[in-house]
Design a protein around this motif. Structure first.
Motif, short mmCIF file in Angstrom:
data_model
loop_
_atom_site.label_atom_id
_atom_site.label_comp_id
_atom_site.label_asym_id
_atom_site.label_seq_id
_atom_site.Cartn_x
_atom_site.Cartn_y
_atom_site.Cartn_z
N ALA A 28 0.95 -1.12 -0.15
CA ALA A 28 0.39 -0.05 0.11
C ALA A 28 0.87 1.24 0.34
O ALA A 28 0.39 2.41 -0.35
CB ALA A 28 -0.61 -0.17 1.55
N ALA A 29 2.00 1.10 0.75
CA ALA A 29 2.75 2.13 0.66
C ALA A 29 3.66 2.66 0.26
O ALA A 29 3.49 3.74 -0.85
CB ALA A 29 4.12 2.15 2.30
N LEU A 30 3.66 1.61 -0.77
CA LEU A 30 4.49 1.65 -2.78
C LEU A 30 3.74 2.28 -3.46
O LEU A 30 4.13 3.18 -4.55
CB LEU A 30 4.89 0.33 -2.74
CG LEU A 30 6.12 0.25 -4.48
CD1 LEU A 30 6.75 1.77 -4.29
CD2 LEU A 30 6.28 -0.97 -4.95
N VAL A 31 2.41 1.53 -3.87
CA VAL A 31 1.29 1.90 -4.97
C VAL A 31 0.97 3.15 -4.37
O VAL A 31 0.96 4.63 -5.34
CB VAL A 31 0.65 1.58 -4.36
CG1 VAL A 31 -0.98 1.99 -4.62
CG2 VAL A 31 0.27 -0.34 -4.70
N GLY A 32 0.73 3.76 -3.39
CA GLY A 32 0.59 5.57 -2.79
C GLY A 32 1.40 6.72 -3.34
O GLY A 32 1.77 7.50 -3.39
N ALA A 33 3.05 6.19 -2.62
CA ALA A 33 4.46 7.05 -3.04
C ALA A 33 3.81 7.05 -4.98
O ALA A 33 4.22 7.82 -5.50
CB ALA A 33 5.71 5.58 -3.16
N ILE A 34 3.72 6.01 -6.15
CA ILE A 34 3.62 5.81 -7.15
C ILE A 34 2.17 6.78 -6.77
O ILE A 34 2.65 7.70 -8.43
CB ILE A 34 3.33 4.23 -7.54
CG1 ILE A 34 4.54 4.07 -7.39
CG2 ILE A 34 2.97 4.82 -9.06
CD1 ILE A 34 3.75 2.18 -7.46
N GLY A 35 1.20 6.97 -6.58
CA GLY A 35 0.43 7.76 -6.88
C GLY A 35 0.67 9.08 -6.84
O GLY A 35 0.08 9.98 -7.68
N THR A 36 1.31 9.75 -5.27
CA THR A 36 1.90 11.20 -5.48
C THR A 36 2.61 11.05 -6.08
O THR A 36 2.47 12.46 -6.34
CB THR A 36 2.27 10.77 -4.29
OG1 THR A 36 1.51 10.03 -2.79
CG2 THR A 36 3.17 12.18 -3.98
N ALA A 37 3.70 10.48 -7.11
CA ALA A 37 4.59 10.97 -7.63
C ALA A 37 3.60 11.04 -9.62
O ALA A 37 4.08 11.80 -10.42
CB ALA A 37 5.56 9.21 -8.25
N PRO A 115 0.39 1.33 9.12
CA PRO A 115 -0.73 1.31 8.07
C PRO A 115 -1.99 3.03 8.26
O PRO A 115 -2.80 3.80 7.35
CB PRO A 115 -1.77 -0.18 7.75
CG PRO A 115 -1.16 -0.83 9.04
CD PRO A 115 -0.11 -0.07 9.66
N MET A 116 -2.00 2.97 9.43
CA MET A 116 -2.58 4.43 9.48
C MET A 116 -1.60 5.41 9.19
O MET A 116 -1.91 5.89 8.93
CB MET A 116 -2.59 4.16 11.51
CG MET A 116 -3.97 3.41 12.06
SD MET A 116 -5.95 3.80 11.22
CE MET A 116 -5.67 5.59 11.95
N LYS A 117 -0.22 5.23 9.78
CA LYS A 117 0.10 6.47 8.75
C LYS A 117 -0.11 6.52 7.63
O LYS A 117 0.49 7.62 6.67
CB LYS A 117 1.51 6.53 9.57
CG LYS A 117 2.90 7.62 9.27
CD LYS A 117 2.79 8.54 8.99
CE LYS A 117 3.67 9.77 9.45
NZ LYS A 117 3.20 10.80 9.70
N ILE A 118 0.15 5.50 7.05
CA ILE A 118 0.13 5.27 5.31
C ILE A 118 -0.82 6.04 5.38
O ILE A 118 -1.42 6.12 3.69
CB ILE A 118 0.59 3.67 4.69
CG1 ILE A 118 1.11 3.45 5.27
CG2 ILE A 118 0.19 3.33 3.37
CD1 ILE A 118 0.99 1.82 4.73
N MET A 119 -2.31 5.76 5.71
CA MET A 119 -3.40 6.15 5.78
C MET A 119 -3.26 7.75 4.94
O MET A 119 -4.22 8.43 4.65
CB MET A 119 -4.82 5.60 6.38
CG MET A 119 -5.24 3.89 5.84
SD MET A 119 -6.29 3.47 7.11
CE MET A 119 -7.61 4.79 5.96
N GLU A 120 -3.46 8.06 6.20
CA GLU A 120 -2.59 9.88 6.67
C GLU A 120 -1.80 9.79 5.44
O GLU A 120 -2.49 11.64 4.87
CB GLU A 120 -2.67 10.20 7.75
CG GLU A 120 -3.30 9.81 9.33
CD GLU A 120 -2.01 9.44 10.28
OE1 GLU A 120 -1.18 9.82 10.37
OE2 GLU A 120 -2.49 9.32 11.70
N LEU A 121 -0.60 9.85 5.02
CA LEU A 121 -0.17 10.62 3.90
C LEU A 121 -0.90 10.16 2.52
O LEU A 121 -0.86 11.00 1.66
CB LEU A 121 1.35 9.47 4.13
CG LEU A 121 2.52 9.89 4.96
CD1 LEU A 121 3.33 8.36 5.05
CD2 LEU A 121 2.54 10.85 5.22
#
Length: 300
Positions: A28-37, A115-121
């Motif tokens: 999830a964190a990696l996908v979030g970073a990709i989405g942000t990018a 995972p809570m931190k990932i959600m916040e980010l």
């Protein structure tokens, strides 16, 4: 081990194995970073363009925030492993150990933290992407939509890693507090991501999609062999959302080895078929044969 330093193929290979990490949280964190990018890329393609000079300073500032956010999300891949391993070890404690419940409870709360931190980010990323989608380069706005979809997926994936752990907590007050926070983020920012996606999807003003079939009722479009498709032309038009129909040449519709008046009579019948049967406007063409082209010197 920081799996973000591995290749994409290595990451996926380990993810598919029985290794305790990375798991859903790290993914999830990696996908979030990709989405942000992806959102950040829209900013990169906006900066320096005269058309967007009035928003350039805002976009540059937003890009800096996204640079930082991408790093934070990537860092959560390793943090998820670090914070999950105590729980993985706690499962191995004998059930008759008097300290097991206390250790399990503490380890579970720690496992929920990443995972809570990932959600916040991811929520933060979706807010930034909304600005890129609204003010960034129109040529790259689809990437903002892709970024929003990725961040929503990461948000949802991270939430599952919260819920699977909170359900085992003995302290239900803490569990319900975390659940409520996670559900609140999904409700607010999931809807925001959906709005970005739908706006991008529908937000190409002036774009007109025209389908050019090879013939009067065929799914072979110009340059695309549709002979293997199991659907009809009307279904393609309705599914894709084409705005109109046209044809490229008479030769796709009739035998050209005839008098022009006869050819035109048959072609006109084809026009009427298009106009009456497919539910979208039809633009008749008037060319007779193939284009003169340097590819065919004898026709030039």
């Amino acid at each position: 081990m920081d799996m973000t330093l591995a290749t994409c193929r290595e990451f996926v290979s380990v993810l598919a194995s029985d290794a305790p990490a990375p798991g859903g949280g790290g993914a999830a964190a990696l996908v979030g970073a990709i989405g942000t990018a992806l959102g950040n890329m829209v900013g990169s393609l906006t900066v320096g363009k005269k058309k967007y000079a009035d928003v350039q300073d805002e976009i540059i500032a937003l890009k800096a925030k996204c640079d930082e956010l991408q790093t934070k999300l990537l860092n959560q891949v390793e943090m998820d492993e670090i914070n999950f391993l105590p729980l993985a070890k706690a499962y191995g404690i004998p059930k008759d150990d008097p300290n097991r419940d206390k250790i399990m409870e503490e380890a579970t709360i720690i496992a929920c933290s990443t995972p809570m931190k990932i959600m916040e980010l991811c929520c933060e990323a979706i807010e930034y992407i909304a600005v890129f989608a609204a003010k960034g380069s129109r040529l790259a706005v689809s990437d903002a939509g892709c970024g929003a979809v990725c961040c929503k997926a990461a948000l949802q994936a991270a939430s599952l890693n919260v819920f699977i752990n909170t359900k085992t907590l003995k302290n239900r007050e803490i569990a319900e507090e975390m659940n409520a926070k996670a559900l609140g983020m999904m409700a607010k920012y999931g809807a925001m991501a959906d709005e970005i996606f739908e706006t991008v999807k529908a937000g190409f003003p002036g774009l007109h999609l025209q389908y050019c079939p090879q013939g009067s009722n065929t799914v072979n479009a110009s340059g695309v062999d549709g002979s293997e498709l199991k659907v009809g032309l009307k279904e393609i038009i309705d599914t894709v959302g084409y705005d109109s129909l046209a044809n490229y040449q008479f030769a796709h519709m009739v035998n050209m080895n005839n008098d022009y008046n006869e050819i035109f009579k048959w072609v006109k019948q084809g026009w009427e078929n298009f106009y009456n049967n497919f539910g979208v406007p039809y633009f008749p063409h008037v060319s007779v044969g193939w284009d003169n082209s340097p590819r065919h010197p004898e026709r030039v």
